[in-house]
Every structure is written in C-alpha cells, then in structure tokens.
Design an enzyme around this catalytic site. Sequence first.
Site, mmCIF file in Angstrom:
data_model
loop_
_atom_site.group_PDB
_atom_site.id
_atom_site.type_symbol
_atom_site.label_atom_id
_atom_site.label_comp_id
_atom_site.label_asym_id
_atom_site.label_seq_id
_atom_site.Cartn_x
_atom_site.Cartn_y
_atom_site.Cartn_z
ATOM 1 N N VAL A 86 0.818 -1.151 -0.128
ATOM 2 C CA VAL A 86 -0.017 0.054 -0.098
ATOM 3 C C VAL A 86 0.717 1.273 -0.067
ATOM 4 O O VAL A 86 0.407 2.438 0.032
ATOM 5 C CB VAL A 86 -0.909 -0.065 1.122
ATOM 6 C CG1 VAL A 86 -2.030 -1.196 1.040
ATOM 7 C CG2 VAL A 86 -0.092 -0.055 2.638
ATOM 8 N N HIS A 102 -4.083 -4.243 -2.875
ATOM 9 C CA HIS A 102 -4.593 -4.013 -1.732
ATOM 10 C C HIS A 102 -4.771 -2.505 -1.134
ATOM 11 O O HIS A 102 -4.750 -2.074 -0.195
ATOM 12 C CB HIS A 102 -3.662 -4.556 -0.505
ATOM 13 C CG HIS A 102 -3.496 -6.157 -0.591
ATOM 14 N ND1 HIS A 102 -2.549 -6.922 -0.226
ATOM 15 C CD2 HIS A 102 -4.373 -6.832 -1.527
ATOM 16 C CE1 HIS A 102 -2.944 -8.077 -0.486
ATOM 17 N NE2 HIS A 102 -3.881 -8.282 -1.263
ATOM 18 N N CYS A 120 -21.004 15.863 -0.256
ATOM 19 C CA CYS A 120 -19.785 15.241 0.703
ATOM 20 C C CYS A 120 -18.716 15.370 -0.007
ATOM 21 O O CYS A 120 -18.395 14.920 -1.288
ATOM 22 C CB CYS A 120 -20.225 13.740 0.736
ATOM 23 S SG CYS A 120 -21.710 13.171 1.598
ATOM 24 N N GLY A 173 9.482 -10.958 -2.359
ATOM 25 C CA GLY A 173 8.896 -10.329 -0.866
ATOM 26 C C GLY A 173 7.612 -10.718 -0.446
ATOM 27 O O GLY A 173 6.908 -9.769 0.002
HETATM 28 N N1 APR Z 1 13.550 -8.804 0.331
HETATM 29 C C1 APR Z 1 12.880 -9.885 -0.065
HETATM 30 N N2 APR Z 1 12.083 -10.531 0.698
HETATM 31 C C2 APR Z 1 11.893 -10.234 1.920
HETATM 32 C C3 APR Z 1 12.915 -9.185 2.622
HETATM 33 C C4 APR Z 1 13.890 -8.222 1.836
HETATM 34 N N3 APR Z 1 14.414 -7.627 2.002
HETATM 35 N N4 APR Z 1 12.561 -8.999 3.825
HETATM 36 C C5 APR Z 1 11.563 -10.053 4.291
HETATM 37 N N5 APR Z 1 11.293 -10.492 3.190
HETATM 38 C C6 APR Z 1 10.227 -11.626 3.039
HETATM 39 C C7 APR Z 1 10.026 -12.455 4.153
HETATM 40 O O1 APR Z 1 10.639 -13.616 4.111
HETATM 41 C C8 APR Z 1 8.313 -12.687 3.915
HETATM 42 O O2 APR Z 1 8.282 -13.963 3.236
HETATM 43 O O3 APR Z 1 8.829 -10.838 2.707
HETATM 44 C C9 APR Z 1 7.829 -11.654 3.106
HETATM 45 C C10 APR Z 1 6.939 -10.617 3.706
HETATM 46 O O4 APR Z 1 5.775 -11.357 4.186
HETATM 47 P P1 APR Z 1 4.309 -10.624 4.810
HETATM 48 O O5 APR Z 1 4.974 -9.826 5.849
HETATM 49 O O6 APR Z 1 3.341 -11.877 4.857
HETATM 50 O O7 APR Z 1 3.975 -9.617 3.707
HETATM 51 P P2 APR Z 1 3.092 -10.222 2.519
HETATM 52 O O8 APR Z 1 3.278 -11.360 1.773
HETATM 53 O O9 APR Z 1 3.101 -8.975 1.517
HETATM 54 O O10 APR Z 1 1.655 -9.943 2.949
HETATM 55 C C11 APR Z 1 0.686 -10.167 2.025
HETATM 56 O O11 APR Z 1 -1.002 -9.465 4.059
HETATM 57 O O12 APR Z 1 -1.143 -8.333 6.101
HETATM 58 C C12 APR Z 1 -1.585 -8.381 4.604
HETATM 59 O O13 APR Z 1 -2.421 -6.595 3.316
HETATM 60 C C13 APR Z 1 -1.236 -7.228 4.052
HETATM 61 O O14 APR Z 1 -0.564 -7.062 1.647
HETATM 62 C C14 APR Z 1 -0.433 -7.601 3.027
HETATM 63 C C15 APR Z 1 -0.667 -9.109 2.650
#
Ligand code: APR
Length: 228
Positions: A86, A102, A120, A173
């Site tokens: 986001v 999202h 509004c 990521g």
């Molecule tokens: N580079 C690449 N990957 C990374 C790095 C980095 N520097 N640091 C962390 N990661 C990886 C982690 O290992 C993990 O697998 O990024 C991932 C982050 O996962 P989440 O925190 O679950 O994020 P995301 O997959 O985007 O979540 C999906 O969940 O909470 C909701 O709406 C929110 O969009 C989000 C959705």
Amino acid sequence: MLTGAGMSAESGVPTFRDAQTGLWANFDPMQLASEEGFRANPSLVWDWYASRRDKMRAVQPNAGHVALARFAKQHPGRVGIVTQNVDDLHQRAGSEGVIRLHGDILQDTWLERGRCTPSCDMARAVPGSPPRCAACGNLVRPGVVWFGEMLPADALAQAESLAERCDVMLVVGTSGSVYPAAGLAHRARRAGAKVMIVNPEPSEIDDEAHVLLRGTAAHLLPALLDMN
Ligand code: APR
C-alpha cells in the site's frame, strides 16, 4: 512481477509477518486492519495508519524498486507490476501502471461507501481522528483493503490476466499467505510461465517456483535485472 512487503523492507517499511519485526507480531491485525476493528475504535485505527503514512512518506525506494523501474523502461510494454503493498515506493522509483491489489495508504475514502451525496467533499472533511464528512458525518478511512474485504475487481482482473499471459513471473518479498494475491503464482505456472521467487526465507508458495533465489530485493534485483 508480483511484490509483497519484503520488497519495501530495505527501505525501512516493516513487513507484516516477519518474526519480531513484522507488524502482526506486535499488533492485532483484526483490531487494526478490519472494518469491525475500525468501527470498534476509529481513532486507534486512524492514528495507527497515520503513523504508518508518516513513516512511508519519510522513506525512499530501494535499489530493488529502482532496478525494476529501469528494467521496465528498457522493455516497454513487456513488464507488468502487481503489488500487495500500500506504499508508493514502486511509483516513486519510476514504475508506471502498477496494479495495486490492496489499495493505497496515502488515499482516503469514506467508511459508508454508498452514503455519499454531491455535498460530501473529502477535501472539506471536518478534521479529527478520524476526520468526518461536514455534510453527513460519514467517517474517513484509509483507502486500503482490510481483512475480509473484497479486492478492487478491476485490479484483480488485470492481475489475473497478466499472470495468464506472462512468460516469466518474478515473485519478490511475499510470504504467499494471503489470497487471492498468493494464487497468482499458481495461475501463472499453470498457464505455462516460469516462476522465480526472490525471498531470503521460505514462503508458502515456494512449490510454484521453478527458480528460488534466497536473498533480498535490494541485493538480488539489481543483479538480476541490470542489463548494463
Ligand atoms: N527482500 C525480499 N523479501 C523479504 C525481505 C527483503 N529484504 N525481507 C523480508 N522478506 C520476505 C519475508 O521472508 C516474507 O516472506 O517478505 C515476506 C513478507 O511477508 P509478509 O510480511 O507476510 O507480507 P506480504 O506477503 O506482503 O503480506 C500479504 O498480508 O497483512 C496483509 O494486506 C497485507 O499485503 C499484505 C498481505
């Protein structure tokens, strides 16, 4: 290209599920990222998003965002970016036409979507935590997709179409734990694409990958995408 919170981690934006550092390790997602949670305590949720917004405005795109934007410019019409994030770091790095699944934390919207009348006006909302409509009292909420909410239909349709037409899907990521976004890798693989995953840790969609690259976005994407 499908990106998640890890794409922005090296810019200083916390991920959601990384142990200790992830937002959901320290906050209750249903209290802060659901409509019920917002209705139960609007100011708590509004202030939390306001602090995240300030942090996101203060950080910069990292080398991964920049490498991707440059690669897309070098291959016009050949690269599509779908993000769960986001923040606006892809856009600030120069990426165009980014599909946001999202929502956008820097955008406001009304809580009661169907209630608004021409009088509004978001720009004239009564300041507060959260602000409210001067005409009808409707609360202002962040323009993000909360748990239990539908994704924007057009964005999802565009993302699914890209997944079905791509030759290579680069997934960067994401833990692959939130659907329908996580399902895009399977959709691409089933349609014949090669799936590559960049993540320092195992994710829930690793089985969809033909290539697993254990590393970070800011380190691996420049190496992977820089043509010069
Ligand atoms: N580079 C690449 N990957 C990374 C790095 C980095 N520097 N640091 C962390 N990661 C990886 C982690 O290992 C993990 O697998 O990024 C991932 C982050 O996962 P989440 O925190 O679950 O994020 P995301 O997959 O985007 O979540 C999906 O969940 O909470 C909701 O709406 C929110 O969009 C989000 C959705």
